[in-house]
Motif scaffolding. Structure first.
Motif, PDB file in Angstrom:
ATOM      1  N   SER A 157      -5.273   6.308  -1.623  1.00 39.63           N
ATOM      2  CA  SER A 157      -4.866   5.051  -2.262  1.00 39.63           C
ATOM      3  C   SER A 157      -3.469   4.614  -1.850  1.00 39.63           C
ATOM      4  N   GLY A 158      -2.729   5.469  -1.100  1.00 40.43           N
ATOM      5  CA  GLY A 158      -1.366   5.136  -0.741  1.00 40.43           C
ATOM      6  C   GLY A 158      -0.459   5.271  -1.952  1.00 40.43           C
ATOM      7  N   MET A 159       0.611   4.477  -1.988  1.00 33.82           N
ATOM      8  CA  MET A 159       1.525   4.566  -3.128  1.00 33.82           C
ATOM      9  C   MET A 159       0.859   4.015  -4.382  1.00 33.82           C
ATOM     10  N   ALA A 160       1.288   4.515  -5.538  1.00 33.48           N
ATOM     11  CA  ALA A 160       0.775   4.007  -6.811  1.00 33.48           C
ATOM     12  C   ALA A 160       1.920   3.998  -7.802  1.00 33.48           C
ATOM     13  N   SER A 161       1.997   2.942  -8.586  1.00 32.83           N
ATOM     14  CA  SER A 161       3.050   2.822  -9.588  1.00 32.83           C
ATOM     15  C   SER A 161       2.438   2.296 -10.876  1.00 32.83           C
ATOM     16  N   ALA A 162       3.285   2.009 -11.850  1.00 31.89           N
ATOM     17  CA  ALA A 162       2.795   1.460 -13.111  1.00 31.89           C
ATOM     18  C   ALA A 162       2.228   0.058 -12.923  1.00 31.89           C
ATOM     19  N   TRP A 163       2.543  -0.576 -11.779  1.00 30.19           N
ATOM     20  CA  TRP A 163       2.154  -1.981 -11.581  1.00 30.19           C
ATOM     21  C   TRP A 163       1.071  -2.167 -10.525  1.00 30.19           C
ATOM     22  N   VAL A 164       1.119  -1.389  -9.469  1.00 29.96           N
ATOM     23  CA  VAL A 164       0.194  -1.624  -8.360  1.00 29.96           C
ATOM     24  C   VAL A 164      -0.279  -0.327  -7.717  1.00 29.96           C
ATOM     25  N   ARG A 165      -1.417  -0.459  -7.034  1.00 33.01           N
ATOM     26  CA  ARG A 165      -1.933   0.591  -6.171  1.00 33.01           C
ATOM     27  C   ARG A 165      -1.920   0.023  -4.762  1.00 33.01           C
ATOM     28  N   GLU A 166      -1.302   0.729  -3.832  1.00 38.28           N
ATOM     29  CA  GLU A 166      -1.088   0.176  -2.495  1.00 38.28           C
ATOM     30  C   GLU A 166      -2.372  -0.298  -1.829  1.00 38.28           C
ATOM     31  N   ASN A 227       5.384  -0.425   0.208  1.00 38.11           N
ATOM     32  CA  ASN A 227       6.365   0.649   0.245  1.00 38.11           C
ATOM     33  C   ASN A 227       6.562   1.298  -1.129  1.00 38.11           C
ATOM     34  N   ALA A 228       7.250   2.444  -1.119  1.00 39.45           N
ATOM     35  CA  ALA A 228       7.607   3.119  -2.357  1.00 39.45           C
ATOM     36  C   ALA A 228       8.840   3.974  -2.129  1.00 39.45           C
ATOM     37  N   SER A 229       9.672   4.066  -3.146  1.00 37.82           N
ATOM     38  CA  SER A 229      10.866   4.910  -3.075  1.00 37.82           C
ATOM     39  C   SER A 229      11.443   4.989  -4.485  1.00 37.82           C
ATOM     40  N   LEU A 332       5.149  -4.748   2.744  1.00 36.34           N
ATOM     41  CA  LEU A 332       5.244  -5.994   1.980  1.00 36.34           C
ATOM     42  C   LEU A 332       6.307  -5.966   0.887  1.00 36.34           C
ATOM     43  N   GLY A 333       6.760  -4.807   0.514  1.00 36.18           N
ATOM     44  CA  GLY A 333       7.722  -4.677  -0.572  1.00 36.18           C
ATOM     45  C   GLY A 333       7.529  -3.328  -1.232  1.00 36.18           C
ATOM     46  N   PHE A 334       8.335  -3.053  -2.242  1.00 36.01           N
ATOM     47  CA  PHE A 334       8.289  -1.767  -2.930  1.00 36.01           C
ATOM     48  C   PHE A 334       7.530  -1.890  -4.238  1.00 36.01           C
ATOM     49  N   GLY A 335       6.338  -1.306  -4.261  1.00 38.60           N
ATOM     50  CA  GLY A 335       5.553  -1.309  -5.487  1.00 38.60           C
ATOM     51  C   GLY A 335       6.204  -0.498  -6.586  1.00 38.60           C
ATOM     52  N   SER A 336       7.183   0.319  -6.223  1.00 39.56           N
ATOM     53  CA  SER A 336       7.893   1.160  -7.192  1.00 39.56           C
ATOM     54  C   SER A 336       9.071   0.449  -7.848  1.00 39.56           C
ATOM     55  N   HIS A 337       9.413  -0.756  -7.368  1.00 38.44           N
ATOM     56  CA  HIS A 337      10.564  -1.469  -7.907  1.00 38.44           C
ATOM     57  C   HIS A 337      10.164  -2.227  -9.176  1.00 38.44           C
ATOM     58  N   PRO A 338      10.989  -2.197 -10.230  1.00 35.64           N
ATOM     59  CA  PRO A 338      10.601  -2.811 -11.507  1.00 35.64           C
ATOM     60  C   PRO A 338      10.425  -4.324 -11.460  1.00 35.64           C
ATOM     61  N   VAL A 339      10.984  -4.994 -10.457  1.00 34.17           N
ATOM     62  CA  VAL A 339      10.778  -6.435 -10.303  1.00 34.17           C
ATOM     63  C   VAL A 339       9.762  -6.712  -9.208  1.00 34.17           C
TER      64      VAL A 339
END
Length: 368
Positions: A157-166, A227-229, A332-339
């Motif tokens: 699934s790639g990166m995953a955060s509270a908002w998106v799955r890559e 992305n994620a970090s 495309l951007g960081f799915g881990s960023h709160p904004v």
């Protein structure tokens, strides 16, 4: 298969100009003409009738001669202009300048498509090519083909955060790009069009995706990722194949190449091979066009979204390492960023990203 012919003797550098007798190479699907240059410069190409004219930012010594090569019958150099006479029925050409590297001088590289579709192209003026890539003259003749690769999917699934799955973001944006490109007459090949992997083994999965860049005549290969970090990292970046830039830290490619021990091993191998590509003319031309495409994609994405620009970079991504097709990988951007993470989950924002990528590809292909 490649066959290089030396035409009219060796190229000799003379002060600020060069005796421009070219090397001619016959490859599968195109003929390549290479002129040595005294230094790196700008180049723009225009095709009118049976003539491809390249305007340079410097002057070369006068030179002309016949060429017995598929798609090309002759050449002439006059000051800042290099002209190729195309064989009957051939009406496309693209040009790029390669910097000096590996003991070789800077070079002007002109490619003339020679496949069956190219031979059917009616001779007529092409649009002014901002990126040095020919505009298809008609949809009935050679339609440009773009391969879109939504990264990850299926068992990865790639990166995953509270908002998106890559995997979801990558696919949504890729499908939007496909829809817009198809409307403009572009032939689009998707590495996946649903949440699936191509192979359970990550290295084989990446290999299957990469191979689609060499199936038929492909104008561009675009791999789309998220992305994620740490929570402070944000912004968009676009990559083309090469060694990680100094100061880049742990390579982004490690994660996209499978992560863990697999990603480390694959990235290390590709990083070592990247330096060797500098001595390969075909690879250098591909990298030059890849850089042009990456720059167009990055500038369009930043303009459309107002996101932080992390720039155009090189890294050792397996999926864009094939040396025959202009290829880029977009984060495309960081799915881990709160904004940025919540934005990436919004269809309206995904459409803005897709529109910017589409616009860049159409400009690269010279489709108005």
């Amino acid at each position: 298969m490649r066959l290089f012919l030396l035409v009219s003797g060796l190229t000799v550098l003379l002060g600020t100009s060069a005796v421009a007798a070219p090397r001619v190479g016959t490859h599968t699907g195109f003929t390549r003409v290479v002129f040595a240059l005294p230094k790196t410069t700008t180049a723009s190409v225009k095709v009118s009738g049976q003539t491809a004219t390249v305007n340079l930012g410097l002057s070369l010594s006068a030179e002309r001669g016949a060429l017995n090569a598929l798609g090309i019958t002759g050449y002439a150099v006059t000051g800042r202009t290099v002209t190729l006479t195309l064989a009957k029925g051939h009406g496309q050409a693209k040009a790029s300048v390669l910097p000096a590297a590996g003991g070789q001088p800077a070079r002007l590289v002109i490619d003339v498509p020679t496949g069956a579709a190219a031979a059917r192209v009616p001779a007529r003026p092409a649009a002014s090519p901002a990126a040095g890539v020919p505009r298809p003259v008609s949809r009935q003749a050679a339609r440009p083909r773009v391969v879109l690769d939504p990264g990850h999917g299926g068992n990865d699934s790639g990166m995953a955060s509270a908002w998106v799955r890559e995997a979801d973001v990558n696919l949504a944006v890729s499908l939007m790009v496909r829809q817009e490109l198809v409307k403009r007459g572009v032939d689009v090949v998707m590495t996946r069009s649903s949440d699936r992997h191509l192979h359970a083994d990550k290295r084989k999965d990446l290999d299957l995706r990469s191979r689609l860049a060499t199936t038929g005549t492909v104008s561009a290969f675009v791999s789309i990722h998220t992305n994620a970090s740490g929570p402070g990292a944000q912004g968009i970046e676009t990559f083309y194949f090469g060694q990680p830039l100094a100061g880049q830290g742990r390579s982004t490619a490690v994660f996209e190449n499978g992560g863990g021990a697999v990603g480390e091993a694959l990235t290390r191998s590709l990083t070592n091979s990247a330096q060797g590509m500098l001595g390969d003319l075909l690879a250098q031309a591909k990298l030059s066009f890849s850089r042009q495409l990456a720059q167009q994609v990055q500038s369009n994405l930043i303009r459309a979204t107002g996101a932080v620009s992390r720039g155009v970079r090189t890294d050792a991504f397996y999926v864009i390492s094939n040396p025959t097709t202009p290829a880029v990988l977009i984060e495309l951007g960081f799915g881990s960023h709160p904004v940025e993470g919540p934005k990436l989950a919004q269809p309206a924002y995904q459409q803005r990203l897709a529109g910017a990528i589409t616009k860049a590809l159409l400009a690269f292909l010279n489709i108005k």
